[in-house]
Design an enzyme around this catalytic site. Structure first.
Site, short mmCIF file in Angstrom:
data_model
loop_
_atom_site.label_atom_id
_atom_site.label_comp_id
_atom_site.label_asym_id
_atom_site.label_seq_id
_atom_site.Cartn_x
_atom_site.Cartn_y
_atom_site.Cartn_z
N LYS A 160 -3.57 -28.11 -60.80
CA LYS A 160 -3.11 -26.78 -61.22
C LYS A 160 -2.02 -26.27 -60.30
CE LYS A 160 -6.78 -24.42 -58.62
NZ LYS A 160 -7.92 -23.49 -58.70
N TYR A 199 16.65 -6.08 -40.03
CA TYR A 199 16.35 -4.77 -40.59
C TYR A 199 15.41 -3.97 -39.68
CZ TYR A 199 18.36 -6.14 -45.08
OH TYR A 199 19.22 -6.53 -46.07
#
Length: 381
Positions: free
Chosen positions: A49, A275
């Site tokens: 999966k 930032y």
């Protein structure tokens, strides 16, 4: 520890341009599969999966089958169809679908279906009867997670209804399945409770006249730590790619994530980086810029504490991880642009591992390996 392997300049694509690259080691997947095949008391289902846990659905499926797995597992019917699209003939199970799922297509492609409720069973029977198929189903019992599977009080009704549908020729009950909530904690009482619930569920199914050939409960952690839970089949997903949720076994990691240094600059002490200037240099230092960020799967909340390997040295991330960029503090030893930085790998050369990044993010390795973005180039070897 052996001397680290340093790759100062390594082209990454056909044009010679360096770019962030996720290297997938199928030899590690093969070795891990063979280990589980040796350890399991019954058969092994390779769970592929989420694009084979981020390692490539087709490649992992083929490798696992070659390594001795005899089943493949996926989540949705769509995933199972992609598995079947590899051309494999092994049984494929899909275990999480809405009531209105495309049962007809699943039957046409010989995909087994988990059935967790009476409504799901009714939908499967109706679609199979309408299309003239005999659906292969695994009745799914909630063995202690309050998540997927029929609740214990609903189970007797479900197995009796399934027996009637089987007698009518609409389904074959191939298996009974459950899942353990705390298998990553070997010896936890919940695992014993879950196993007992599973065995009671199988007994109730037998009393209803069902004779499922495949009982499966254990995933990777239980397969490694609790032989009593192996039953007829074990489901191995994370373990294929080197993740042991129980922490009891060293498996082979199958991923190596690298990025080239694109810029290096010398900065003085008290330079704010990135930032918000969440990091301010405490000395003159060299900063390297890598073209990879949280859009590529590096968790922004790992900005504090994370490290990458550059020229054989673990160097700290400086400042907040941006969408596309990471700044790394090289200290007094600059490198040339184009030098390879190893974000994570097996750890053999001192580089951080997936487990390290999971620890820094306060999460599990599964989230790290399945979160690597699609713009990162894949290199399968």
């Amino acid at each position: 520890m052996k001397a680290p392997t340093i790759h100062p300049r390594r082209p990454r694509n056909a044009t010679g341009v360096q770019e962030p690259t996720l290297e997938i080691d199928l030899a590690a997947v093969a070795a891990n599969t063979r280990r589980f095949v040796r350890q399991a008391h019954g058969e092994v289902m390779a769970v592929v999966k989420a694009d084979g846990f981020g390692h490539g659905l087709h490649a992992v499926a083929r490798t696992a089958l070659a390594g001795g797995a005899t089943w493949l597992g996926a989540t949705s019917i769509a995933e199972a169809l992609a598995v079947r699209g590899t051309g494999v003939e092994a049984p494929v199970l899909s275990w999480l679908n809405p009531v209105e799922a495309d049962v007809t297509t699943a039957c046409r492609h010989r995909i087994d279906l988990a059935v967790p409720s009476g409504r799901h069973l009714a939908a499967v029977v109706e679609a199979a009867a309408r299309a003239g198929y005999r659906a292969r189903v695994h009745l799914q019992l909630d063995t202690g997670m309050a998540r997927d599977g029929a609740a214990p009080e609903e189970w007797p009704d479900l197995v009796r209804t399934a027996r009637r549908a089987e007698s009518a020729g609409h389904i074959t009950v191939v298996g009974v399945m459950g899942h353990l909530a705390r298998a990553a904690e070997p010896g936890h009482p919940a695992n014993t409770t879950g196993l007992r619930a599973m065995l009671r569920g199988v007994e109730t199914a037998g009393q209803a006249g069902l004779r499922p050939s495949t009982r499966h409960l254990a995933a990777t952690a239980a397969t490694l730590t609790d032989p009593d839970t192996h039953l007829d089949l074990v489901r191995i997903g994370a373990g294929l790619v080197g993740i042991d949720p129980s922490g009891s076994t060293r498996l082979r990691s199958a991923l190596r994530l690298t990025a080239p240094v694109v810029q290096v600059r010398r900065v003085p002490a008290e330079t704010g980086v990135g930032y918000g200037h969440t990091h301010v240099t405490d000395r003159a230092t060299n900063l390297a810029l890598l073209p990879i960020g949280y859009a590529d799967g590096l968790r922004r909340d790992t900005s504090e504490g994370a490290r990458v390997l550059v020229a054989g040295r673990r160097c700290p991330v400086a400042g907040v991880i941006s969408m596309d960029q990471v700044v790394v503090d090289l200290g007094d030893d600059p490198v040339e642009p184009g030098t390879e930085a190893v974000v994570f790998g097996p750890g053999d050369d001192g580089e951080p591992t997936v487990d390290d990044w999971a620890h820094w993010a306060g999460t599990i390795p599964h989230e790290i390996v399945t979160g690597i973005g699609h713009r990162i180039r894949r290199s399968i070897r």
